[in-house]
Write a protein that holds these residues in place. Structure first.
Motif, PDB file in Angstrom:
ATOM      1  N   GLU A 143      -0.443 -53.420   3.888  1.00 50.23           N
ATOM      2  CA  GLU A 143      -1.183 -53.398   2.608  1.00 50.23           C
ATOM      3  C   GLU A 143      -1.024 -54.746   1.901  1.00 50.23           C
ATOM      4  N   TYR A 144      -1.566 -55.762   2.527  1.00 54.26           N
ATOM      5  CA  TYR A 144      -1.343 -57.113   2.029  1.00 54.26           C
ATOM      6  C   TYR A 144      -1.809 -57.284   0.583  1.00 54.26           C
ATOM      7  N   GLU A 145      -2.957 -56.650   0.242  1.00 50.94           N
ATOM      8  CA  GLU A 145      -3.485 -56.892  -1.110  1.00 50.94           C
ATOM      9  C   GLU A 145      -2.502 -56.423  -2.183  1.00 50.94           C
ATOM     10  N   ILE A 153       0.907 -56.021  -1.599  1.00 54.64           N
ATOM     11  CA  ILE A 153       2.188 -56.730  -1.422  1.00 54.64           C
ATOM     12  C   ILE A 153       2.122 -58.151  -2.000  1.00 54.64           C
ATOM     13  N   TYR A 154       1.001 -58.852  -1.723  1.00 58.07           N
ATOM     14  CA  TYR A 154       0.895 -60.244  -2.192  1.00 58.07           C
ATOM     15  C   TYR A 154       0.905 -60.353  -3.718  1.00 58.07           C
ATOM     16  N   GLN A 155       0.563 -59.251  -4.402  1.00 60.59           N
ATOM     17  CA  GLN A 155       0.521 -59.320  -5.866  1.00 60.59           C
ATOM     18  C   GLN A 155       1.913 -59.387  -6.486  1.00 60.59           C
ATOM     19  N   VAL A 170       9.199 -59.428   5.260  1.00 60.42           N
ATOM     20  CA  VAL A 170       8.796 -59.896   6.597  1.00 60.42           C
ATOM     21  C   VAL A 170       9.705 -61.018   7.114  1.00 60.42           C
ATOM     22  N   TYR A 171      10.111 -61.909   6.241  1.00 59.94           N
ATOM     23  CA  TYR A 171      10.888 -63.056   6.715  1.00 59.94           C
ATOM     24  C   TYR A 171      12.395 -62.840   6.591  1.00 59.94           C
ATOM     25  N   ASP A 172      12.867 -62.340   5.422  1.00 55.30           N
ATOM     26  CA  ASP A 172      14.321 -62.172   5.265  1.00 55.30           C
ATOM     27  C   ASP A 172      14.829 -60.954   6.038  1.00 55.30           C
ATOM     28  N   LEU A 183      -6.493 -69.537   9.991  1.00 56.22           N
ATOM     29  CA  LEU A 183      -7.272 -68.296   9.884  1.00 56.22           C
ATOM     30  C   LEU A 183      -6.342 -67.107   9.600  1.00 56.22           C
ATOM     31  N   GLY A 184      -6.643 -66.372   8.537  1.00 62.00           N
ATOM     32  CA  GLY A 184      -5.744 -65.282   8.120  1.00 62.00           C
ATOM     33  C   GLY A 184      -4.497 -65.887   7.506  1.00 62.00           C
ATOM     34  N   ALA A 185      -4.717 -66.805   6.562  1.00 60.92           N
ATOM     35  CA  ALA A 185      -3.622 -67.648   6.048  1.00 60.92           C
ATOM     36  C   ALA A 185      -2.643 -66.882   5.167  1.00 60.92           C
ATOM     37  N   VAL A 216      -8.089 -69.756   5.177  1.00 58.63           N
ATOM     38  CA  VAL A 216      -9.119 -68.727   5.003  1.00 58.63           C
ATOM     39  C   VAL A 216      -8.454 -67.366   5.103  1.00 58.63           C
ATOM     40  N   ASP A 217      -8.816 -66.490   4.187  1.00 58.47           N
ATOM     41  CA  ASP A 217      -8.348 -65.102   4.301  1.00 58.47           C
ATOM     42  C   ASP A 217      -9.426 -64.201   3.726  1.00 58.47           C
ATOM     43  N   ILE A 218      -9.416 -62.962   4.180  1.00 64.66           N
ATOM     44  CA  ILE A 218     -10.469 -62.029   3.765  1.00 64.66           C
ATOM     45  C   ILE A 218     -10.202 -61.463   2.364  1.00 64.66           C
ATOM     46  N   ILE A 219      -8.954 -61.474   1.917  1.00 62.84           N
ATOM     47  CA  ILE A 219      -8.668 -60.836   0.624  1.00 62.84           C
ATOM     48  C   ILE A 219      -8.329 -61.875  -0.458  1.00 62.84           C
ATOM     49  N   MET A 221     -13.012 -65.478   2.709  1.00 62.85           N
ATOM     50  CA  MET A 221     -14.177 -65.223   3.567  1.00 62.85           C
ATOM     51  C   MET A 221     -13.792 -64.198   4.630  1.00 62.85           C
ATOM     52  N   ASP A 222     -14.789 -63.451   5.067  1.00 61.36           N
ATOM     53  CA  ASP A 222     -14.570 -62.512   6.168  1.00 61.36           C
ATOM     54  C   ASP A 222     -15.132 -63.135   7.441  1.00 61.36           C
ATOM     55  N   PHE A 223     -14.232 -63.473   8.355  1.00 64.47           N
ATOM     56  CA  PHE A 223     -14.687 -64.163   9.570  1.00 64.47           C
ATOM     57  C   PHE A 223     -15.473 -63.255  10.506  1.00 64.47           C
ATOM     58  N   SER A 250      -3.756 -69.557  13.934  1.00 63.54           N
ATOM     59  CA  SER A 250      -3.837 -68.208  13.383  1.00 63.54           C
ATOM     60  C   SER A 250      -2.553 -67.472  13.751  1.00 63.54           C
ATOM     61  N   VAL A 251      -1.832 -67.036  12.748  1.00 63.79           N
ATOM     62  CA  VAL A 251      -0.515 -66.442  12.991  1.00 63.79           C
ATOM     63  C   VAL A 251      -0.459 -65.018  12.449  1.00 63.79           C
ATOM     64  N   ALA A 252      -0.105 -64.100  13.335  1.00 60.22           N
ATOM     65  CA  ALA A 252       0.112 -62.691  12.963  1.00 60.22           C
ATOM     66  C   ALA A 252      -1.112 -62.074  12.306  1.00 60.22           C
ATOM     67  N   ALA A 253      -2.267 -62.577  12.621  1.00 56.38           N
ATOM     68  CA  ALA A 253      -3.480 -62.058  11.992  1.00 56.38           C
ATOM     69  C   ALA A 253      -4.421 -61.455  13.029  1.00 56.38           C
ATOM     70  N   ASP A 265      -6.183 -56.237  12.296  1.00 51.40           N
ATOM     71  CA  ASP A 265      -6.416 -57.402  11.438  1.00 51.40           C
ATOM     72  C   ASP A 265      -7.690 -58.085  11.918  1.00 51.40           C
ATOM     73  N   ILE A 266      -7.584 -59.334  12.304  1.00 51.18           N
ATOM     74  CA  ILE A 266      -8.793 -60.075  12.659  1.00 51.18           C
ATOM     75  C   ILE A 266      -9.257 -59.712  14.074  1.00 51.18           C
ATOM     76  N   PRO A 267     -10.441 -59.172  14.215  1.00 52.17           N
ATOM     77  CA  PRO A 267     -10.893 -58.807  15.557  1.00 52.17           C
ATOM     78  C   PRO A 267     -11.344 -60.005  16.398  1.00 52.17           C
TER      79      PRO A 267
HETATM   80  C1  LIG Z   1       0.121 -60.419   8.812  1.00 48.67           C
HETATM   81  S1  LIG Z   1      -0.861 -61.371   7.699  1.00 48.67           S
HETATM   82  C2  LIG Z   1      -0.375 -62.956   8.248  1.00 48.67           C
HETATM   83  C3  LIG Z   1      -0.425 -64.006   7.163  1.00 48.67           C
HETATM   84  C4  LIG Z   1       0.080 -65.382   7.569  1.00 48.67           C
HETATM   85  N1  LIG Z   1      -0.702 -65.950   8.655  1.00 48.67           N
HETATM   86  C5  LIG Z   1       1.565 -65.346   7.942  1.00 48.67           C
HETATM   87  O1  LIG Z   1       1.868 -65.564   9.134  1.00 48.67           O
HETATM   88  O2  LIG Z   1       2.409 -65.112   7.060  1.00 48.67           O
HETATM   89  C6  LIG Z   1      -2.552 -61.226   8.303  1.00 48.67           C
HETATM   90  C7  LIG Z   1      -3.626 -61.815   7.380  1.00 48.67           C
HETATM   91  O3  LIG Z   1      -4.924 -61.796   8.037  1.00 48.67           O
HETATM   92  C8  LIG Z   1      -5.922 -61.539   7.050  1.00 48.67           C
HETATM   93  N2  LIG Z   1      -7.183 -61.068   7.663  1.00 48.67           N
HETATM   94  C9  LIG Z   1      -7.419 -59.858   8.236  1.00 48.67           C
HETATM   95  N3  LIG Z   1      -8.705 -59.758   8.659  1.00 48.67           N
HETATM   96  C10 LIG Z   1      -9.327 -60.937   8.333  1.00 48.67           C
HETATM   97  C11 LIG Z   1     -10.682 -61.448   8.502  1.00 48.67           C
HETATM   98  N4  LIG Z   1     -11.637 -60.720   9.080  1.00 48.67           N
HETATM   99  N5  LIG Z   1     -10.975 -62.711   8.050  1.00 48.67           N
HETATM  100  C12 LIG Z   1      -9.981 -63.457   7.460  1.00 48.67           C
HETATM  101  N6  LIG Z   1      -8.706 -63.017   7.278  1.00 48.67           N
HETATM  102  C13 LIG Z   1      -8.362 -61.778   7.693  1.00 48.67           C
HETATM  103  C14 LIG Z   1      -5.227 -60.491   6.166  1.00 48.67           C
HETATM  104  O4  LIG Z   1      -5.824 -60.348   4.904  1.00 48.67           O
HETATM  105  C15 LIG Z   1      -3.773 -61.024   6.090  1.00 48.67           C
HETATM  106  O5  LIG Z   1      -3.558 -61.861   4.970  1.00 48.67           O
END
Ligand SMILES: C[S@@+](CC[C@H](N)C(=O)[O-])C[C@H]1O[C@@H](n2cnc3c(N)ncnc32)[C@H](O)[C@@H]1O
Length: 259
Positions: A39-41, A43-45, A54-56, A89-91, A111-114, A135-137, A158-161, A166-168
């Motif tokens: 639930e990133y939206e 959590i990030y708030q 996630v990190y600690d 991507l998915g920053a 770039v991130d979708i939220i 943006m939504d990729f 693109s890391v963990a996204a 998440d990103i298809p």
């Molecule tokens: C697990 S987080 C990783 C964030 C960061 N890369 C990191 O390693 O800490 C995944 C991210 O991908 C984004 N994401 C998911 N679908 C996406 C899309 N279609 N376009 C852009 N970003 C997207 C999510 O909103 C979320 O912020």
């Protein structure tokens, strides 16, 4: 940054899918609020919450590992990271950007979708990205594509996204085709991707790309992405490579990827 009181579920969550796992945030009065890890939206708030969980606690090491793998790949060429214009991507809230900035990059575009991801980055890591777009990729408009192209990105990170809802795959290909013809790519992917039995869209795509003329594999590293909530190590691969050409629509169609 503020420290939070976090509680992981006492019951066994091992059977939950990776995007269903949850934790609780406790306030001063002992009341707890449930958050799913994805639930990133929400959590990030809350400043520092994502970093602390996630990190600690879960010891995620993907931003630094993927950055290292990109460096290994680049070291086999005459290019340097600090010369590259990078698209992240998915920053999210900028953890990868922070890592890349340690090495120096010429330009960094997030770039991130939220919108909460951009807001958190501006709040907690101001100045790390030269531009950060919401943006939504999966469905970029012509204007959005043009805007990104003005930065002439030549590296995709693109890391963990990718995967796990998440990103298809299609969104990844959109980004792959957006960077320059002989640009660089670095990302992570769960360890099962090399098994043919893993038929998820992203795993299928990456397997096929590795054997295609569109991507040259430079470095593939297995590593511990993070721990699960039960303390089990989750292994991923970090992949670094060089793009050879855009992936044509015909290639994507033959893969019959799920949406
Ligand atoms: C697990 S987080 C990783 C964030 C960061 N890369 C990191 O390693 O800490 C995944 C991210 O991908 C984004 N994401 C998911 N679908 C996406 C899309 N279609 N376009 C852009 N970003 C997207 C999510 O909103 C979320 O912020």
């Amino acid at each position: 940054m503020m420290r939070h009181k976090i509680q992981f579920p006492a019951t066994d969550v091992a059977e939950l899918a990776q995007d269903e796992v949850y934790f609780y945030l406790l306030n001063g009065r002992g009341q707890r609020t449930k958050f799913r890890l994805h639930e990133y939206e929400r959590i990030y708030q809350i400043p520092g919450l994502y970093e602390q969980v996630v990190y600690d606690r879960l010891k995620c090491q993907s931003p630094s590992t993927v950055t290292d793998v990109l460096q290994y790949a680049l070291s086999q060429s005459d290019q340097r990271l600090n010369e590259l214009r990078v698209l992240d991507l998915g920053a999210g809230n900028g953890m990868v950007g922070e890592e890349l900035k340690k090495h120096g990059v010429s330009r960094l575009i997030g770039v991130d979708i939220i919108p909460e991801a951009r807001a958190a980055t501006e709040r907690d890591r101001p100045g790390v990205y030269d531009a950060y777009y919401v943006m939504d990729f999966c469905s970029l408009t012509g204007d959005e594509r043009e805007e990104l192209t003005t930065w002439s990105p030549e590296c995709l990170v693109s890391v963990a996204a990718l995967g796990f809802g998440d990103i298809p795959a299609q969104a990844f290909l959109e980004a792959f085709n957006l960077i320059s013809k002989h640009g660089w790519v670095a990302f992570n992917i769960k360890e099962t991707f090399l098994d043919r039995s893993d038929e998820s869209g992203f795993s299928t795509l990456v397997r096929e790309l590795i054997f295609s003329e569109y991507l040259d594999l430079y470095h593939l590293q297995r590593y511990r992405h993070r721990f699960s909530l039960e303390g089990e190590p989750l292994y991923y691969f970090a992949l670094g490579g060089k793009k050879n050409a855009d992936v044509p629509r015909s290639f994507i169609e033959t893969l019959q990827l799920p949406d």
